[in-house]
Motif scaffolding. Structure first.
Motif, mmCIF file in Angstrom:
data_model
loop_
_atom_site.group_PDB
_atom_site.id
_atom_site.type_symbol
_atom_site.label_atom_id
_atom_site.label_comp_id
_atom_site.label_asym_id
_atom_site.label_seq_id
_atom_site.Cartn_x
_atom_site.Cartn_y
_atom_site.Cartn_z
ATOM 1 N N ALA A 147 0.854 -1.187 0.000
ATOM 2 C CA ALA A 147 0.000 0.000 0.000
ATOM 3 C C ALA A 147 0.888 1.234 0.000
ATOM 4 O O ALA A 147 1.863 1.313 0.776
ATOM 5 C CB ALA A 147 -0.908 0.003 1.224
ATOM 6 N N LEU A 148 0.583 2.180 -0.866
ATOM 7 C CA LEU A 148 1.371 3.409 -0.945
ATOM 8 C C LEU A 148 1.121 4.239 0.306
ATOM 9 O O LEU A 148 0.001 4.671 0.571
ATOM 10 C CB LEU A 148 0.996 4.191 -2.204
ATOM 11 N N LEU A 149 2.179 4.454 1.069
ATOM 12 C CA LEU A 149 2.082 5.160 2.339
ATOM 13 C C LEU A 149 2.302 6.660 2.170
ATOM 14 O O LEU A 149 1.596 7.483 2.768
ATOM 15 C CB LEU A 149 3.110 4.577 3.316
ATOM 16 N N ALA A 150 3.274 7.027 1.352
ATOM 17 C CA ALA A 150 3.599 8.441 1.117
ATOM 18 C C ALA A 150 4.518 8.521 -0.093
ATOM 19 O O ALA A 150 5.122 7.522 -0.501
ATOM 20 C CB ALA A 150 4.272 9.059 2.343
ATOM 21 N N ASP A 151 4.630 9.698 -0.674
ATOM 22 C CA ASP A 151 5.623 9.896 -1.729
ATOM 23 C C ASP A 151 6.148 11.322 -1.659
ATOM 24 O O ASP A 151 5.474 12.233 -1.193
ATOM 25 C CB ASP A 151 5.066 9.560 -3.111
ATOM 26 N N TYR A 152 7.396 11.477 -2.132
ATOM 27 C CA TYR A 152 8.129 12.713 -1.905
ATOM 28 C C TYR A 152 8.925 13.134 -3.142
ATOM 29 O O TYR A 152 9.436 12.294 -3.884
ATOM 30 C CB TYR A 152 9.119 12.530 -0.747
ATOM 31 N N TYR A 153 9.087 14.429 -3.268
ATOM 32 C CA TYR A 153 10.006 14.991 -4.268
ATOM 33 C C TYR A 153 11.436 14.656 -3.860
ATOM 34 O O TYR A 153 11.801 14.733 -2.679
ATOM 35 C CB TYR A 153 9.809 16.510 -4.336
ATOM 36 N N ILE A 154 12.272 14.288 -4.845
ATOM 37 C CA ILE A 154 13.680 13.975 -4.570
ATOM 38 C C ILE A 154 14.571 14.569 -5.662
ATOM 39 O O ILE A 154 14.115 14.944 -6.746
ATOM 40 C CB ILE A 154 13.928 12.455 -4.480
ATOM 41 N N SER A 155 15.855 14.626 -5.356
ATOM 42 C CA SER A 155 16.881 15.023 -6.324
ATOM 43 C C SER A 155 17.803 13.840 -6.574
ATOM 44 O O SER A 155 18.080 13.055 -5.653
ATOM 45 C CB SER A 155 17.705 16.198 -5.789
ATOM 46 N N VAL A 156 18.306 13.737 -7.805
ATOM 47 C CA VAL A 156 19.255 12.678 -8.150
ATOM 48 C C VAL A 156 20.522 13.313 -8.731
ATOM 49 O O VAL A 156 20.726 14.518 -8.637
ATOM 50 C CB VAL A 156 18.636 11.649 -9.126
ATOM 51 N N GLY A 157 21.368 12.481 -9.334
ATOM 52 C CA GLY A 157 22.682 12.923 -9.775
ATOM 53 C C GLY A 157 22.670 14.044 -10.806
ATOM 54 O O GLY A 157 21.779 14.122 -11.644
ATOM 55 N N LYS A 158 23.679 14.883 -10.729
ATOM 56 C CA LYS A 158 23.814 15.997 -11.685
ATOM 57 C C LYS A 158 23.822 15.504 -13.125
ATOM 58 O O LYS A 158 23.308 16.175 -14.026
ATOM 59 C CB LYS A 158 25.111 16.764 -11.418
ATOM 60 N N TRP A 173 23.759 7.245 -0.857
ATOM 61 C CA TRP A 173 22.886 7.358 0.308
ATOM 62 C C TRP A 173 21.548 7.989 -0.081
ATOM 63 O O TRP A 173 21.447 8.715 -1.070
ATOM 64 C CB TRP A 173 23.514 8.271 1.362
ATOM 65 N N LEU A 174 20.550 7.735 0.754
ATOM 66 C CA LEU A 174 19.383 8.603 0.837
ATOM 67 C C LEU A 174 19.700 9.574 1.964
ATOM 68 O O LEU A 174 19.957 9.150 3.101
ATOM 69 C CB LEU A 174 18.117 7.811 1.194
ATOM 70 N N HIS A 175 19.726 10.866 1.667
ATOM 71 C CA HIS A 175 20.065 11.813 2.741
ATOM 72 C C HIS A 175 19.296 13.121 2.575
ATOM 73 O O HIS A 175 18.580 13.337 1.595
ATOM 74 C CB HIS A 175 21.577 12.038 2.840
ATOM 75 N N GLY A 176 19.451 13.991 3.571
ATOM 76 C CA GLY A 176 18.700 15.230 3.619
ATOM 77 C C GLY A 176 19.420 16.403 3.000
ATOM 78 O O GLY A 176 20.381 16.240 2.236
ATOM 79 N N THR A 177 18.968 17.599 3.343
ATOM 80 C CA THR A 177 19.483 18.833 2.758
ATOM 81 C C THR A 177 20.089 19.712 3.840
ATOM 82 O O THR A 177 19.721 19.622 5.011
ATOM 83 C CB THR A 177 18.365 19.618 2.058
ATOM 84 N N PRO A 178 21.005 20.620 3.470
ATOM 85 C CA PRO A 178 21.594 21.531 4.455
ATOM 86 C C PRO A 178 20.556 22.516 4.991
ATOM 87 O O PRO A 178 19.504 22.703 4.375
ATOM 88 C CB PRO A 178 22.695 22.246 3.659
ATOM 89 N N THR A 182 22.804 16.185 -7.276
ATOM 90 C CA THR A 182 23.656 15.449 -6.341
ATOM 91 C C THR A 182 24.847 14.818 -7.049
ATOM 92 O O THR A 182 24.944 14.826 -8.276
ATOM 93 C CB THR A 182 22.852 14.350 -5.625
ATOM 94 N N ASP A 183 25.725 14.236 -6.251
ATOM 95 C CA ASP A 183 26.859 13.500 -6.812
ATOM 96 C C ASP A 183 26.522 12.028 -7.044
ATOM 97 O O ASP A 183 27.403 11.220 -7.308
ATOM 98 C CB ASP A 183 28.074 13.620 -5.886
ATOM 99 N N GLY A 184 25.234 11.685 -6.923
ATOM 100 C CA GLY A 184 24.792 10.315 -7.153
ATOM 101 C C GLY A 184 23.800 9.841 -6.113
ATOM 102 O O GLY A 184 23.087 8.850 -6.329
ATOM 103 N N CYS A 185 23.739 10.532 -4.977
ATOM 104 C CA CYS A 185 22.805 10.158 -3.927
ATOM 105 C C CYS A 185 21.374 10.562 -4.293
ATOM 106 O O CYS A 185 21.155 11.309 -5.240
ATOM 107 C CB CYS A 185 23.199 10.831 -2.613
ATOM 108 N N VAL A 186 20.433 10.043 -3.517
ATOM 109 C CA VAL A 186 19.033 10.446 -3.612
ATOM 110 C C VAL A 186 18.769 11.368 -2.432
ATOM 111 O O VAL A 186 18.924 10.958 -1.274
ATOM 112 C CB VAL A 186 18.094 9.233 -3.571
#
Length: 425
Positions: free
Chosen positions: A188-199, A257-262, A273-277
Motif C-alpha cells: 500500500a502506498l504510504l507516502a511519496d516525496y520529491y527527490i533530487s538525483v545525480g547531476k 545514500w538517501l540523505h537530507g538537505t543543508p 547530487t553526486d549520485g545520492c538520492v
C-alpha cells in the motif's frame, strides 16, 4: 516580512522572482488579473486536485504549495496570496515557496506571462537558479497530477515476505520517491516525496560520474546525524550500491545514500547530487522513523512501471517454479542436479563454482534426507539489458529451528533461470 524575499543561497539576493505557473499547471493566462479579487472560478482542466496524504512536515509543505497553485488556477488570488505568505514565513528556506510569494506580490502590479518573468538583465544574472526552480516546480506538479492508479505497484515488487514491513521505489524521471507499507493484503502506498538525483542523471557506472545508480538495493545502515556534516541534513541511509549485479558488470563507486538537505535549503534541484538520492529533511526523517535497516528494499528506476500485483507476479516468467525446482533438488540430495541451476560464471564472494561446490556438498550432507523449507521469501525483478531476480529467504531443514538467511541473484538465459550468486546474509 519584506515584500521581496531574497533567495540568498541560490545567488539571487537582489531578485524578486515571480512564478507564473499557468504554462505548467494548465492555468489561464488571465489569472494575474484576478489576484486583486476573491473570485471562486471552477478549476481549469489539468489542475492538481489533491496532494498525496502524508503526515510529515515535508509532505504537508508540498501539499500547501500545490494548494496555492490550485487557488491561482481558480482565480482565488487573495486566498493564494495569504497562504503563500504564511508558507514563506513558516519555511524561509523553501525557495520555491518564496518564489511563489514573490510572484503573487508582483502580480498585484502587473501581469506575468511566464515563470520568472523578470527583466532580461535580472533573468541573465539569476538564470541557473531560476531554471532549477522552474524544473523543480514542473517535477512536483507533474508527479502530483499523474498519480499511480490505485491498487497498482511498481512491477519490480513481485513478492515481499511478511517480515519486510516497507519498501521504497524511486522514479528518477519524475524526481519522486514512493514509500510503501507491506500489509496483509499487499503493498500500500504510504507516502511519496520529491527527490533530487545525480547531476548527470542516472545509470551510474564509475566512481565520480555524478550519476545515480539504477537497480535493486537494500538500506544497509542508518548513520548517526551527529557524525554527518550539515550538507547531509538530518540523516542518511546508505544503500547497497554496488550490488552483486553491478559488481559483475564492473561498476565502481560507493557511498550512495538517501540523505537530507543543508539548513539553508528545503530542497534541491531535480539534478543536483553526486549520485545520492536527496530529500527534504522532514521527508527523510519520516522515512528513517519508518523503515528497517537491512530489510528494506530500494528500487531505483529511470521510470517506474505500475501494474496490478497479479500482473507483476505474471511477469516473473516462471521464476518461482525454477526456485522450487532448485529447492527440490537440494531436498533430494542430488548435488549434480542442484548444480544444473547455477551459471558457469557463478561467483560467491570471490569463489568460482568449482571452488564453491565443496561448500555446497558439505551443506547438503548436513541436511541429507530432510525437506528444505524456504521461509520469508521475497523476490524482486530487474530488467535492463538482461533479466535478473533478487531472491531473499530463510533456508531451514525440516526439524531444525534455525537455518541460514540467503540471498541469490538469478539471471534468465535462453528462457531458463540460473543462479549466478548465492551468499549468506
Amino acid at each position: 516580512m519584506t515584500p521581496f524575499l531574497a533567495l540568498r543561497s541560490s545567488g539571487l539576493s537582489r531578485l524578486a522572482l515571480p512564478l507564473a505557473t499557468m504554462a505548467f499547471l494548465g492555468l489561464s493566462a488571465d489569472w494575474a488579473s484576478a489576484n486583486g479579487r476573491n473570485d471562486k472560478k471552477e478549476a481549469k482542466t489539468g489542475i492538481v486536485k489533491q496532494a498525496p496524504s502524508s503526515l510529515d512536515a515535508g509532505g504537508v509543505a508540498e501539499a500547501r504549495l500545490i494548494e496555492i497553485y490550485n487557488l491561482i488556477g481558480q482565480g482565488a488570488g487573495k486566498d493564494a496570496f495569504l497562504k503563500a505568505e504564511k508558507l514563506a514565513t513558516d519555511l524561509p528556506n523553501f525557495q520555491l515557496a518564496q518564489l511563489v510569494y514573490g510572484d503573487l506580490l508582483i502580480a498585484r502590479t502587473r501581469p506575468v506571462s511566464t515563470l520568472g518573468d523578470v527583466p532580461a538583465p535580472m533573468a541573465k544574472e539569476g538564470g541557473i537558479a531560476l531554471k532549477e526552480l522552474r524544473e523543480e516546480s514542473l517535477k512536483r506538479v507533474k508527479a502530483l497530477k499523474e498519480r499511480p492508479v490505485p491498487g497498482t505497484i511498481p512491477i519490480q515488487f513481485q513478492q515481499l515476505a511478511p517480515s519486510t514491513r516497507h519498501a521504497i521505489a524511486v522514479d528518477a524521471s519524475r524526481s519522486r520517491l514512493y514509500l510503501f507499507e507491506n500489509t496483509p493484503t499487499g503493498l500500500a502506498l504510504l507516502a511519496d516525496y520529491y527527490i533530487s538525483v545525480g547531476k548527470a542523471g542516472t545509470s551510474k557506472t564509475v566512481e565520480g560520474d555524478q550519476r545515480t545508480p539504477l537497480g535493486v538495493y537494500y538500506i544497509t545502515s542508518n548513520l548517526d546525524p551527529k557524525s554527518l556534516k550539515d550538507f547531509y541534513g538530518s540523516g542518511a541511509l546508505p544503500i547497497s550500491y554496488p550490488n552483486v549485479l553491478d559488481a559483475k558488470r564492473g561498476k565502481t563507486g560507493s557511498g550512495i545514500w538517501l540523505h537530507g538537505t543543508p539548513p539553508t535549503q528545503f530542497s534541491r534541484p531535480p539534478l543536483a547530487t553526486d549520485g545520492c538520492v536527496v530529500l527534504a529533511n522532514p521527508d527523510l526523517d519520516h522515512i528513517i522513523q519508518t523503515v528497517a535497516v537491512r530489510a528494506t528494499p530500494v528500487v531505483i528506476a529511470q521510470q517506474l512501471e505500475w501494474v496490478t500485483p497479479s500482473k507483476a507476479r505474471a511477469a516473473s516468467n516462471g521464476f518461482e517454479e525454477a526456485l522450487f525446482a532448485w529447492r527440490n533438488a537440494k531436498t533430494a540430495g542430488d548435488v549434480n542436479q542442484v548444480l544444473t541451476h547455477y551459471t558457469q560464471d557463478f561467483n560467491s564472494n570471490g569463489k568460482s563454482l568449482a571452488q564453491w561446490t565443496p561448500l555446497l556438498r558439505g551443506e547438503m550432507e548436513k541436511t541429507k534426507g530432510r525437506t528444505i523449507q524456504l521461509k520469508d521469501l521475497s523476490y524482486l525483478h530487474w530488467v535492463d539489458s538482461s533479466e535478473t531476480m533478487v531472491a531473499t529467504f530463510g533456508e531451514v531443514a525440516e526439524g531444525s529451528r534455525i537455518g541460514w538467511t540467503k540471498r541469490q541473484y538469478w539471471t534468465r538465459q535462453n528462457g531458463q533461470w540460473k543462479i549466478f550468486y548465492e551468499g549468506v546474509l
